[in-house]
Design a protein around this motif. Structure first.
Motif, PDB file in Angstrom:
ATOM      1  N   PRO A  57      10.224   3.267 -67.491  1.00 30.94           N
ATOM      2  CA  PRO A  57       9.403   3.088 -66.283  1.00 30.94           C
ATOM      3  C   PRO A  57      10.187   3.339 -64.999  1.00 30.94           C
ATOM      4  N   GLU A  58      11.426   2.872 -64.960  1.00 28.12           N
ATOM      5  CA  GLU A  58      12.223   3.044 -63.744  1.00 28.12           C
ATOM      6  C   GLU A  58      12.585   4.505 -63.509  1.00 28.12           C
ATOM      7  N   TYR A  59      12.946   5.200 -64.584  1.00 27.31           N
ATOM      8  CA  TYR A  59      13.292   6.618 -64.435  1.00 27.31           C
ATOM      9  C   TYR A  59      12.103   7.431 -63.961  1.00 27.31           C
ATOM     10  N   VAL A  60      10.910   7.051 -64.413  1.00 35.26           N
ATOM     11  CA  VAL A  60       9.708   7.774 -63.972  1.00 35.26           C
ATOM     12  C   VAL A  60       9.419   7.423 -62.510  1.00 35.26           C
ATOM     13  N   ALA A  65      12.466  11.414 -64.470  1.00 32.44           N
ATOM     14  CA  ALA A  65      11.478  12.050 -65.350  1.00 32.44           C
ATOM     15  C   ALA A  65      10.163  12.083 -64.570  1.00 32.44           C
ATOM     16  N   ASP A  66       9.326  13.105 -64.833  1.00 39.39           N
ATOM     17  CA  ASP A  66       8.029  13.177 -64.150  1.00 39.39           C
ATOM     18  C   ASP A  66       7.021  12.259 -64.825  1.00 39.39           C
ATOM     19  N   ILE A  67       7.092  12.240 -66.145  1.00 40.42           N
ATOM     20  CA  ILE A  67       6.163  11.430 -66.917  1.00 40.42           C
ATOM     21  C   ILE A  67       6.922  10.770 -68.070  1.00 40.42           C
ATOM     22  N   GLU A  79       7.596  -3.899 -63.849  1.00 41.84           N
ATOM     23  CA  GLU A  79       6.903  -3.827 -62.555  1.00 41.84           C
ATOM     24  C   GLU A  79       7.233  -2.545 -61.809  1.00 41.84           C
ATOM     25  N   ALA A  80       7.342  -1.447 -62.561  1.00 36.01           N
ATOM     26  CA  ALA A  80       7.690  -0.175 -61.923  1.00 36.01           C
ATOM     27  C   ALA A  80       6.479   0.382 -61.194  1.00 36.01           C
ATOM     28  N   ASP A  81       6.750   1.132 -60.140  1.00 33.21           N
ATOM     29  CA  ASP A  81       5.683   1.704 -59.334  1.00 33.21           C
ATOM     30  C   ASP A  81       5.306   3.061 -59.928  1.00 33.21           C
ATOM     31  N   VAL A  82       4.599   3.023 -61.036  1.00 34.05           N
ATOM     32  CA  VAL A  82       4.180   4.251 -61.725  1.00 34.05           C
ATOM     33  C   VAL A  82       2.690   4.134 -62.027  1.00 34.05           C
ATOM     34  N   GLU A  83       2.125   5.264 -62.421  1.00 30.93           N
ATOM     35  CA  GLU A  83       0.697   5.284 -62.713  1.00 30.93           C
ATOM     36  C   GLU A  83       0.500   5.377 -64.221  1.00 30.93           C
ATOM     37  N   ILE A  84      -0.412   4.576 -64.765  1.00 35.70           N
ATOM     38  CA  ILE A  84      -0.752   4.751 -66.188  1.00 35.70           C
ATOM     39  C   ILE A  84      -1.802   5.851 -66.254  1.00 35.70           C
ATOM     40  N   ILE A  85      -1.416   6.995 -66.802  1.00 34.09           N
ATOM     41  CA  ILE A  85      -2.311   8.164 -66.808  1.00 34.09           C
ATOM     42  C   ILE A  85      -3.271   8.087 -67.985  1.00 34.09           C
ATOM     43  N   LYS A  86      -2.759   7.637 -69.129  1.00 39.71           N
ATOM     44  CA  LYS A  86      -3.607   7.665 -70.326  1.00 39.71           C
ATOM     45  C   LYS A  86      -3.096   6.664 -71.350  1.00 39.71           C
ATOM     46  N   SER A 187       4.884   9.662 -62.516  1.00 36.63           N
ATOM     47  CA  SER A 187       5.440   9.360 -61.205  1.00 36.63           C
ATOM     48  C   SER A 187       4.353   9.555 -60.150  1.00 36.63           C
ATOM     49  N   LYS A 188       4.359   8.711 -59.149  1.00 32.43           N
ATOM     50  CA  LYS A 188       3.332   8.823 -58.112  1.00 32.43           C
ATOM     51  C   LYS A 188       3.569  10.000 -57.182  1.00 32.43           C
TER      52      LYS A 188
END
Ligand code: PRP
Ligand code: ZN
Length: 288
Positions: A57-60, A65-67, A79-86, A187-188
């Motif tokens: 999560p942190e690397y994204v 990493a992009d995803i 609590e990473a600031d990423v989006e759950i895409i699927k 990643s956002k």
């Protein structure tokens, strides 16, 4: 830096093999990764990064990493600031409270004042707060299951999948804290990089097609013409079934895509309605 899409997956663990299977079902040609950190797909502009799941999560979030593909439990815990895409519908597991087999299963409020070892301190402290439990959380980064036998905790809170790890350590589970499955996160910042974004959209389409295909089967059967209406009522086809004439003019062939798990539910009804020669065939890809 090449312009490849960078996808992080777990280096070795519960999700590794299934994630590779999914990517291969998407048509990506990925060599056996052995011990390498980065592997490029042979036929797609994508680099696979093999990382510790806890770091994904942190690397994204930071754009290394992009995803990524990782357990939802880890995404929430970090609590990473990423989006759950699927949501990916595999790697299902539960974060559960467990304790020594030879002790009685406690009620939740009996955990007050007890020590609970976990690598999920944030999810667990939220759970305790919501349930008004005042227990001491002992944070451990790995092998949580040995904490009770070492005497450093009374209970543990850890991921349970098959339950083998608990059994091996003479522990039994008693309360579910969180249900998890593998998710694709992104990643956002990705929208700003159009070319990568297009690659991602294409990959998501492939993933959806592979997931649909995995959950569906192609059913073929022969039926008496007179039974057509009845058979159509039984079939949960994704769209209307294909109906073909047979050499025997009193008969028809019916083909339909059905949810895999439904076959055993409907096969008897189909038989009773007069269907014969049922064939159930796996589907490789399916774009709706
Ligand atoms: C979890 C957990 C156990 C195992 C439980 O580890 O920590 O070790 O899975 O699975 P089981 O019920 O099938 O035995 P995870 O895969 O999250 O790896 P990690 O702890 O190395 O991150
Ligand atoms: Zn982990």
């Amino acid at each position: 830096m090449n312009g490849n899409l960078k996808l992080a997956i777990q280096k070795s663990g519960r999700l590794t093999e299934k994630s590779l299977q999914l990517l291969r079902a998407c048509g990506l040609d990925i060599e056996n990764y052995s011990d390498r950190l980065i592997v490029s797909a042979r036929n797609y502009e994508l680099d696979l990064l093999f990382l510790r799941d806890d770091d994904i999560p942190e690397y994204v979030q930071d754009g290394v990493a992009d995803i990524g593909i990782v357990g939802e439990d880890v995404v929430i815990e970090k609590e990473a600031d990423v989006e759950i895409i699927k949501r990916l519908a595999y790697g299902r597991c539960r974060l559960m409270l467990a304790g020594p087999e030879d002790r009685n299963i406690p009620e939740l409020d009996q955990l007050n004042g007890k020590r609970v070892a976990t690598s999920y301190p944030k999810i667990l402290s939220n759970f305790f707060r919501n349930n008004k439990i005042d227990a001491k959380i002992i944070q451990i980064s790995g092998s949580v299951e040995i904490a009770p036998s070492l005497g450093i905790a009374d209970y543990i809170c850890d991921i349970v999948s098959t339950g083998n790890t608990l059994k091996l350590n003479k522990l039994k589970k008693f309360i579910t804290v969180f249900d998890s499955e593998a998710v694709l996160i992104g990643s956002k910042n990705l929208t700003s990089d159009t070319e990568k974004f297009l690659k991602l959209k294409n990959l998501i389409l492939r993933i959806e097609s592979a997931l649909n295909a995995k959950n569906s089967k192609y059913l073929m059967m022969n039926i008496p013409k007179s039974a057509l209406q009845k058979i159509r009522e039984i079939l949960p086809a994704l769209k209307s079934p294909t109906i073909l004439p047979l050499a025997d003019e009193s008969m028809l062939a019916v083909h339909a895509v059905i949810p895999s798990e439904m076959f055993w539910e409907i096969q008897e009804k189909l038989h009773l309605a007069g269907a014969s020669g049922l064939l159930l065939i796996p589907i490789e890809n399916m774009i709706l």
